[in-house]
Design a protein around this motif. Structure first.
Motif, PDB file in Angstrom:
ATOM      1  N   LEU A   1       0.831  -1.202   0.000  1.00 49.25           N
ATOM      2  CA  LEU A   1       0.000   0.000   0.000  1.00 49.25           C
ATOM      3  C   LEU A   1       0.866   1.252   0.000  1.00 49.25           C
ATOM      4  CD1 LEU A   1      -2.451  -1.254   2.756  1.00 49.25           C
ATOM      5  CD2 LEU A   1      -3.063  -0.863   0.352  1.00 49.25           C
TER       6      LEU A   1
ATOM      7  N   LYS B   1      14.685   1.034  -1.856  1.00 52.09           N
ATOM      8  CA  LYS B   1      14.726   0.721  -0.426  1.00 52.09           C
ATOM      9  C   LYS B   1      15.090  -0.702  -0.037  1.00 52.09           C
ATOM     10  CE  LYS B   1      11.611   4.204   1.410  1.00 52.09           C
ATOM     11  NZ  LYS B   1      10.447   4.420   2.277  1.00 52.09           N
TER      12      LYS B   1
ATOM     13  N   SER C   1       3.363  -7.254   2.016  1.00 52.41           N
ATOM     14  CA  SER C   1       2.087  -6.763   2.546  1.00 52.41           C
ATOM     15  C   SER C   1       0.977  -6.960   1.511  1.00 52.41           C
ATOM     16  CB  SER C   1       2.265  -5.299   2.970  1.00 52.41           C
ATOM     17  OG  SER C   1       1.182  -4.896   3.749  1.00 52.41           O
TER      18      SER C   1
ATOM     19  N   LYS D   1       3.383  -3.209  13.184  1.00 53.81           N
ATOM     20  CA  LYS D   1       2.167  -2.649  13.795  1.00 53.81           C
ATOM     21  C   LYS D   1       0.886  -3.144  13.121  1.00 53.81           C
ATOM     22  CE  LYS D   1       2.084   1.704  11.187  1.00 53.81           C
ATOM     23  NZ  LYS D   1       2.092   3.155  11.217  1.00 53.81           N
TER      24      LYS D   1
ATOM     25  N   TYR E   1      10.833  -1.169   5.244  1.00 55.91           N
ATOM     26  CA  TYR E   1      11.859  -1.694   4.344  1.00 55.91           C
ATOM     27  C   TYR E   1      13.175  -2.040   5.031  1.00 55.91           C
ATOM     28  CZ  TYR E   1       9.312  -2.018   0.060  1.00 55.91           C
ATOM     29  OH  TYR E   1       8.440  -2.451  -0.910  1.00 55.91           O
TER      30      TYR E   1
HETATM   31  N1  LIG Z   1       0.620   5.189   5.320  1.00 56.49           N
HETATM   32  C1  LIG Z   1       0.518   4.079   6.240  1.00 56.49           C
HETATM   33  C2  LIG Z   1       1.619   3.132   6.056  1.00 56.49           C
HETATM   34  C3  LIG Z   1       1.588   2.475   4.716  1.00 56.49           C
HETATM   35  C4  LIG Z   1       2.621   1.395   4.672  1.00 56.49           C
HETATM   36  O1  LIG Z   1       3.204   1.013   5.701  1.00 56.49           O
HETATM   37  N2  LIG Z   1       2.863   0.876   3.497  1.00 56.49           N
HETATM   38  C5  LIG Z   1       3.832  -0.165   3.397  1.00 56.49           C
HETATM   39  C6  LIG Z   1       3.264  -1.263   2.551  1.00 56.49           C
HETATM   40  S1  LIG Z   1       1.769  -1.887   3.258  1.00 56.49           S
HETATM   41  C7  LIG Z   1       5.087   0.344   2.770  1.00 56.49           C
HETATM   42  O2  LIG Z   1       5.883  -0.457   2.282  1.00 56.49           O
HETATM   43  N3  LIG Z   1       5.295   1.636   2.736  1.00 56.49           N
HETATM   44  C8  LIG Z   1       6.430   2.239   2.084  1.00 56.49           C
HETATM   45  C9  LIG Z   1       7.642   2.339   2.947  1.00 56.49           C
HETATM   46  O3  LIG Z   1       7.651   1.856   4.091  1.00 56.49           O
HETATM   47  O4  LIG Z   1       8.623   2.896   2.444  1.00 56.49           O
HETATM   48  C10 LIG Z   1       0.522   4.558   7.659  1.00 56.49           C
HETATM   49  O5  LIG Z   1       0.539   5.745   7.853  1.00 56.49           O
HETATM   50  O6  LIG Z   1       0.496   3.726   8.565  1.00 56.49           O
END
Ligand SMILES: N[C@@H](CCC(=O)N[C@@H](CS)C(=O)NCC(=O)O)C(=O)O
Length: 282
Positions: free
Chosen positions: A56, A66, A151, A228, A262
């Motif tokens: 997401l 990353k 994910s 989390k 990551y």
């Molecule tokens: N925007 C969300 C988090 C979204 C998230 O964690 N996405 C994951 C995949 S599910 C991701 O890989 N994000 C990109 C990163 O960590 O660089 C939040 O505020 O909790």
């Protein structure tokens, strides 16, 4: 004539990391993806190729920037490909309203409900169009294609490989959404993209597909215990249970101190690349 535009190319561990855009027939709009091609002496042979599906909010850039995968991929001779996680700039009302649905959240299925069904066709995009494009234009070996993801992309890797078993020789996942029918992210996405028919949800739920008799190559799954999203969204214990009941080989590794991000993927990426390289050379 090739319709794939190269947006940029960068030397990386002796090979080339590149970014591309093409007009997708499945999506009906431009799509972007990234490719890492290792250097190699033998230019005659087709290359083993590993497609990574991101989670997401991610794009085709997230994984190459990353995950730190290129060094080991160069050593193993693996091409790495990462598509974007959804169509973009669709103009569909509500597609930018949330980070866990719409743009950046295609869930690797073909939407059945309007207005999403016109553009949100990530399953057909990955397994038909992108796969063929990699074979035709990036020297991918159709008999040595692997699939992995994180994910939402872990859910994508599991379900696309379960739904199209003839296409993928190796599969793995980082912190996958294992049972989307039973978590809030899945409820939101499936309800909006597919509607409320439980049979349609089961057809895109890894645990349900395994329970129904579908099979995967021996599976590697890593999960951080400081993630989390673990308790509410991911449910790896349900995947473990479904695999155990079905006799599906699955190595699920739980790691103290690792979260959803990551740094976690970076820490275990080498094991995943070796897992795929081993299955692709068997
Ligand atoms: N925007 C969300 C988090 C979204 C998230 O964690 N996405 C994951 C995949 S599910 C991701 O890989 N994000 C990109 C990163 O960590 O660089 C939040 O505020 O909790």
């Amino acid at each position: 004539m090739s319709t794939v535009a190269t947006l940029s190319e960068h030397g990386c561990w002796g090979g080339v990391q590149s970014f591309h855009r093409h007009d997708s027939a499945e999506i009906g709009a431009p799509m972007q993806f990234s490719v890492f091609r290792p250097a190699r002496a033998d230019t005659a042979r087709k290359r083993p190729t590993l497609i990574y599906l991101a989670g997401l909010t991610c794009t085709e850039e997230t994984f190459p920037i990353k995950a730190g995968a290129q060094r080991m991929a160069a050593e193993l001779g693996l091409t790495l490909v990462a598509p974007d996680t959804s169509p973009r700039q669709t103009g569909i009302e509500g597609a930018d309203a949330a980070w866990d649905f719409g743009h950046g959240a295609g869930f690797y299925l073909d939407a059945l409900r309007t207005p999403w069904s016109a553009r949100f066709r990530m399953e057909s995009y990955v397994v038909r169009e992108l796969r063929q494009l990699l074979i035709d234009e990036f020297d991918a070996d159709p008999t040595r294609l692997g699939l992995f993801g994180h994910s939402m992309g872990g859910h994508g890797a599991l379900t696309l490989a379960l739904r199209h078993p003839e296409m993928f020789r190796s599969v793995s996942a980082f912190a996958p959404i294992c049972a989307p029918s039973q978590c809030p992210w899945g409820h939101k996405a499936f309800g909006n993209y597919l509607g409320e028919d439980p049979a349609l949800w089961r057809a895109h739920d890894a645990c349900e597909l395994i329970r129904s008799g579908r099979r995967l190559p021996p599976l590697l799954v890593d999960q951080g215990l400081a993630d989390k999203f673990l308790a509410e969204q991911l449910h790896p214990h349900l995947l473990e249970q479904a695999c155990a009941e079905a006799g599906q080989p699955c190595q699920l590794r739980r790691h103290e101190g690792y979260d959803h991000g990551y740094y976690f993927i970076h820490s275990f990426i080498a094991d995943h690349l070796v897992h795929h390289a081993r299955l692709m050379t068997l």
